[in-house]
Write a protein that holds these residues in place. Structure first.
Motif, short mmCIF file in Angstrom:
data_model
loop_
_atom_site.label_atom_id
_atom_site.label_comp_id
_atom_site.label_asym_id
_atom_site.label_seq_id
_atom_site.Cartn_x
_atom_site.Cartn_y
_atom_site.Cartn_z
N GLU A 9 -20.48 72.01 0.90
CA GLU A 9 -21.86 72.48 0.85
C GLU A 9 -21.97 73.89 0.28
O GLU A 9 -22.89 74.19 -0.48
N VAL B 87 -34.70 63.80 4.76
CA VAL B 87 -33.98 65.04 4.46
C VAL B 87 -34.57 65.70 3.22
O VAL B 87 -34.69 66.92 3.14
N TRP C 199 -23.04 63.35 10.64
CA TRP C 199 -22.39 63.28 9.34
C TRP C 199 -21.12 64.09 9.30
O TRP C 199 -20.17 63.73 8.62
N ILE D 203 -25.86 72.28 6.84
CA ILE D 203 -24.76 71.34 7.06
C ILE D 203 -23.44 72.09 7.19
O ILE D 203 -22.61 71.77 8.04
N ARG E 237 -32.57 59.55 3.99
CA ARG E 237 -32.43 60.41 2.82
C ARG E 237 -33.79 60.96 2.38
O ARG E 237 -33.91 62.12 1.98
N ILE F 233 -27.63 65.01 10.92
CA ILE F 233 -26.58 65.72 10.19
C ILE F 233 -25.38 65.97 11.07
O ILE F 233 -24.24 65.96 10.62
N ASP F 234 -25.60 66.16 12.37
CA ASP F 234 -24.49 66.36 13.28
C ASP F 234 -23.58 65.15 13.31
O ASP F 234 -22.40 65.26 13.57
N GLY G 236 -28.25 67.04 0.58
CA GLY G 236 -27.79 68.09 1.46
C GLY G 236 -28.95 68.83 2.07
O GLY G 236 -30.09 68.69 1.66
N VAL H 194 -33.48 65.23 11.93
CA VAL H 194 -32.55 65.53 10.84
C VAL H 194 -31.36 66.32 11.37
O VAL H 194 -30.21 66.07 11.00
N GLU H 195 -31.62 67.29 12.23
CA GLU H 195 -30.51 68.09 12.77
C GLU H 195 -29.54 67.22 13.54
O GLU H 195 -28.32 67.35 13.41
N GLU I 179 -16.57 69.41 4.87
CA GLU I 179 -18.02 69.36 4.70
C GLU I 179 -18.61 70.74 4.46
O GLU I 179 -19.52 70.92 3.64
N PHE J 165 -31.51 74.47 9.01
CA PHE J 165 -31.73 73.17 8.39
C PHE J 165 -33.06 73.20 7.66
O PHE J 165 -34.06 73.66 8.18
#
Length: 268
Positions: free
Chosen positions: A70, A204, A266, A134, A201, A263-264, A129, A259-260, A66, A112
């Motif tokens: 990115e 983000v 993901w 990320i 999505r 993403i963790d 992203g 969001v943070e 990941e 982020f």
């Protein structure tokens, strides 16, 4: 090398040939250097990431995919100029250098929601992203680090470092109790909200862009304007975004934390 070279296709339109060098450094001996190319930014991210990760795994390294993906996707901001990707220390370190314009605020680049994307780059990469945030989360989850530095002579150097797989698993287990920044603010976890994957999505996208309306969200995520409007309204009702005087939406403090935490989940 490492630059975008316009070529003419049979249809008569320009096509950008993206070329980068990948150098794999063994414990002893000379590095193995390979030049690989792709026809556009979207395929470049996939192809270059796959190749680099093959080298990381062959070296039995622990750099997370990941994070690599990115950082490579982020090369679009440098125009892929002078890119060299180095696989070091038995696959436990990947260094990506470029000769682009550089990053003025390197500290914020790892946060982020920070994005240097222009309308042109957003039209090339329509992913969801969150910049290098990320990559940082993925590296830290593996017990590693990510650093952003100026390249000598101009450009940027991003270094992803990972611990061994055993140490990373032990570190991940230690952190599983939710001791991150978000975890400290929400001892019982970020509030569970009834929002769909598409709305995640959209959220983000708001975080990345800073200020958006339905038309921008619709274009970036390839959904209808009416759907984007309804999703933004739902996110606002859940306290994840707020409206400004012009009617555009911005991320709220809760939305940023959400969001943070998202993403963790993901990153592996």
């Amino acid at each position: 090398m490492g630059m975008i070279h316009p070529q003419r296709t049979s249809a008569g339109r320009d096509r950008a040939e993206i070329s980068v060098r990948v150098a794999v450094y063994p414990e002893e001996g000379e590095p193995e250097i390979t030049e690989i190319s792709a026809s556009n930014p979207r395929s470049a991210t996939v192809k270059f990431t796959r190749f680099v990760m093959e080298k990381v795994r062959e070296s039995r390294g622990g750099v997370p995919e990941e994070a690599v993906r990115e950082v490579i996707e982020n090369l679009i901001h440098a125009g892929y100029r002078g890119v060299v990707v180095s696989v070091l220390e038995g696959g436990n370190k990947v260094r990506v250098s470029d000769r682009g314009p550089g990053i003025a605020d390197k500290r914020r680049a790892l946060e982020f929601g920070f994005s240097g994307a222009t309308p042109e780059t957003l039209s090339e990469i329509r992913g969801i992203g969150a910049g290098l945030g990320i990559a940082r989360a993925a590296a830290e989850k593996r017990g590693g680090t990510i650093t952003v530095e100026d390249n000598l002579g101009g450009g940027t150097v991003v270094t992803i470092a990972a611990t061994s797989r055993k140490d990373a698993d032990e570190n991940a287990a230690t952190r599983s109790g939710g001791e991150g920044r978000v975890g400290k603010r929400y001892p019982d976890g970020v509030p569970r909200l009834d929002i769909s994957e598409r709305q995640q999505r959209v959220l983000v996208t708001v975080l990345e862009c800073g200020e958006v309306g339905p038309s921008t969200v619709a274009e970036m995520l390839e959904i209808s304007v009416s759907t984007a409007y309804r999703d933004l309204l739902s996110l606002e009702e859940n306290g994840l975004v707020v409206s400004d005087e012009s009617g555009k939406r911005l991320i709220s403090p809760l939305g940023r934390d959400y969001v943070e935490a998202l993403i963790d989940t993901w990153v592996k």
